[in-house]
Design a protein around this motif. Sequence first.
Motif, PDB file in Angstrom:
ATOM      1  N   GLN A  22    -151.192-118.566 -37.359  1.00 29.00           N
ATOM      2  CA  GLN A  22    -150.401-117.424 -36.920  1.00 29.00           C
ATOM      3  C   GLN A  22    -149.698-116.725 -38.084  1.00 29.00           C
ATOM      4  N   ARG A  23    -149.726-117.296 -39.280  1.00 30.09           N
ATOM      5  CA  ARG A  23    -149.105-116.659 -40.448  1.00 30.09           C
ATOM      6  C   ARG A  23    -150.040-115.666 -41.141  1.00 30.09           C
ATOM      7  N   ILE A  24    -151.316-115.636 -40.779  1.00 22.20           N
ATOM      8  CA  ILE A  24    -152.277-114.759 -41.449  1.00 22.20           C
ATOM      9  C   ILE A  24    -151.848-113.287 -41.405  1.00 22.20           C
ATOM     10  N   PRO A  25    -151.519-112.705 -40.247  1.00 21.06           N
ATOM     11  CA  PRO A  25    -151.150-111.283 -40.239  1.00 21.06           C
ATOM     12  C   PRO A  25    -149.912-110.980 -41.089  1.00 21.06           C
ATOM     13  N   THR A  26    -148.911-111.840 -41.021  1.00 20.69           N
ATOM     14  CA  THR A  26    -147.683-111.631 -41.790  1.00 20.69           C
ATOM     15  C   THR A  26    -147.965-111.663 -43.281  1.00 20.69           C
ATOM     16  N   MET A  27    -148.693-112.672 -43.731  1.00 18.35           N
ATOM     17  CA  MET A  27    -148.984-112.815 -45.162  1.00 18.35           C
ATOM     18  C   MET A  27    -149.884-111.687 -45.648  1.00 18.35           C
ATOM     19  N   THR A  28    -150.890-111.326 -44.846  1.00 21.35           N
ATOM     20  CA  THR A  28    -151.801-110.252 -45.235  1.00 21.35           C
ATOM     21  C   THR A  28    -151.038-108.949 -45.413  1.00 21.35           C
ATOM     22  N   LEU A  29    -150.193-108.614 -44.462  1.00 26.82           N
ATOM     23  CA  LEU A  29    -149.413-107.379 -44.551  1.00 26.82           C
ATOM     24  C   LEU A  29    -148.491-107.384 -45.770  1.00 26.82           C
ATOM     25  N   GLN A  30    -147.832-108.507 -46.035  1.00 25.63           N
ATOM     26  CA  GLN A  30    -146.924-108.580 -47.178  1.00 25.63           C
ATOM     27  C   GLN A  30    -147.671-108.357 -48.494  1.00 25.63           C
ATOM     28  N   ILE A  31    -148.827-108.973 -48.649  1.00 24.36           N
ATOM     29  CA  ILE A  31    -149.583-108.838 -49.895  1.00 24.36           C
ATOM     30  C   ILE A  31    -150.177-107.431 -50.018  1.00 24.36           C
ATOM     31  N   LEU A  32    -150.751-106.909 -48.933  1.00 23.63           N
ATOM     32  CA  LEU A  32    -151.322-105.561 -48.992  1.00 23.63           C
ATOM     33  C   LEU A  32    -150.258-104.501 -49.263  1.00 23.63           C
ATOM     34  N   ALA A  33    -149.123-104.589 -48.590  1.00 22.20           N
ATOM     35  CA  ALA A  33    -148.051-103.605 -48.807  1.00 22.20           C
ATOM     36  C   ALA A  33    -147.527-103.681 -50.233  1.00 22.20           C
ATOM     37  N   GLY A  63    -137.193-118.665 -29.481  1.00 22.88           N
ATOM     38  CA  GLY A  63    -137.554-117.499 -30.271  1.00 22.88           C
ATOM     39  C   GLY A  63    -136.546-117.284 -31.391  1.00 22.88           C
ATOM     40  N   ASN A  64    -136.580-116.098 -31.990  1.00 22.36           N
ATOM     41  CA  ASN A  64    -135.666-115.725 -33.082  1.00 22.36           C
ATOM     42  C   ASN A  64    -135.689-116.728 -34.229  1.00 22.36           C
ATOM     43  N   ALA A  65    -136.887-117.107 -34.645  1.00 26.33           N
ATOM     44  CA  ALA A  65    -137.027-118.038 -35.768  1.00 26.33           C
ATOM     45  C   ALA A  65    -137.782-117.354 -36.891  1.00 26.33           C
ATOM     46  N   ILE A  66    -137.299-117.550 -38.111  1.00 31.99           N
ATOM     47  CA  ILE A  66    -137.954-116.981 -39.278  1.00 31.99           C
ATOM     48  C   ILE A  66    -138.063-118.056 -40.357  1.00 31.99           C
ATOM     49  N   ASP A  67    -139.244-118.185 -40.908  1.00 27.19           N
ATOM     50  CA  ASP A  67    -139.489-119.125 -41.998  1.00 27.19           C
ATOM     51  C   ASP A  67    -139.323-118.376 -43.314  1.00 27.19           C
ATOM     52  N   LEU A  68    -138.584-118.961 -44.236  1.00 26.16           N
ATOM     53  CA  LEU A  68    -138.341-118.363 -45.549  1.00 26.16           C
ATOM     54  C   LEU A  68    -138.885-119.291 -46.626  1.00 26.16           C
ATOM     55  N   GLU A  69    -139.747-118.758 -47.462  1.00 22.75           N
ATOM     56  CA  GLU A  69    -140.334-119.537 -48.540  1.00 22.75           C
ATOM     57  C   GLU A  69    -139.446-119.438 -49.776  1.00 22.75           C
ATOM     58  N   GLY A  70    -139.366-120.520 -50.514  1.00 18.00           N
ATOM     59  CA  GLY A  70    -138.648-120.483 -51.778  1.00 18.00           C
ATOM     60  C   GLY A  70    -137.535-121.499 -51.862  1.00 18.00           C
ATOM     61  N   PRO A  95    -140.965-124.836 -48.607  1.00 20.22           N
ATOM     62  CA  PRO A  95    -141.148-124.875 -50.067  1.00 20.22           C
ATOM     63  C   PRO A  95    -142.272-123.945 -50.510  1.00 20.22           C
ATOM     64  N   ALA A  96    -142.145-123.451 -51.709  1.00 17.72           N
ATOM     65  CA  ALA A  96    -143.162-122.569 -52.290  1.00 17.72           C
ATOM     66  C   ALA A  96    -144.228-123.401 -52.984  1.00 17.72           C
ATOM     67  N   ASN A  97    -144.926-124.231 -52.206  1.00 18.91           N
ATOM     68  CA  ASN A  97    -145.953-125.098 -52.788  1.00 18.91           C
ATOM     69  C   ASN A  97    -147.361-124.750 -52.305  1.00 18.91           C
ATOM     70  N   GLY A  98    -147.486-123.670 -51.559  1.00 15.04           N
ATOM     71  CA  GLY A  98    -148.800-123.235 -51.093  1.00 15.04           C
ATOM     72  C   GLY A  98    -149.302-123.936 -49.845  1.00 15.04           C
ATOM     73  N   LEU A  99    -148.567-124.902 -49.325  1.00 15.24           N
ATOM     74  CA  LEU A  99    -149.060-125.636 -48.160  1.00 15.24           C
ATOM     75  C   LEU A  99    -148.800-124.899 -46.843  1.00 15.24           C
ATOM     76  N   TYR A 100    -147.587-124.443 -46.624  1.00 16.23           N
ATOM     77  CA  TYR A 100    -147.262-123.791 -45.350  1.00 16.23           C
ATOM     78  C   TYR A 100    -147.793-122.367 -45.290  1.00 16.23           C
ATOM     79  N   PHE A 101    -147.541-121.594 -46.332  1.00 17.23           N
ATOM     80  CA  PHE A 101    -147.978-120.202 -46.337  1.00 17.23           C
ATOM     81  C   PHE A 101    -149.393-120.039 -46.880  1.00 17.23           C
ATOM     82  N   GLY A 102    -149.942-121.064 -47.439  1.00 14.87           N
ATOM     83  CA  GLY A 102    -151.311-121.001 -47.948  1.00 14.87           C
ATOM     84  C   GLY A 102    -151.411-120.207 -49.234  1.00 14.87           C
ATOM     85  N   GLY A 103    -152.550-120.284 -49.843  1.00 14.02           N
ATOM     86  CA  GLY A 103    -152.734-119.614 -51.119  1.00 14.02           C
ATOM     87  C   GLY A 103    -153.502-118.316 -51.012  1.00 14.02           C
TER      88      GLY A 103
END
Length: 110
Positions: A22-33, A63-70, A95-103
Amino acid sequence: MAPVIATRDGLPTLALGLPGGQRIPTMTLQILADHLGAGTPLAESFARPRFHLRRPLSSKQLGNAIDLEGDAGDPQRAELAASLQGRGWRTHDKPANGLYFGGGTALVIH
């Protein structure tokens, strides 16, 4: 994976694929933008901290949950988390280790 091919004048300029459920759309939009919209170099766009607005997967999840990397000890990151919590959001540190948000993988076509 959710592959994306960005084009300009009918020609491919960027190919991008990201894992993450479910993180694919969020991550894709962030990188493309960041890369296409703001002109940030692709490697820098991948290296920036990400966030994800969680959607409940069942009626038992809140609801109302947001994951923050870093690094939660980063003053800017802590200020952001406090501001979101003050607005009723539940923040979760990732953590910013590539596991949760992927690479992900991408290439720019010149």
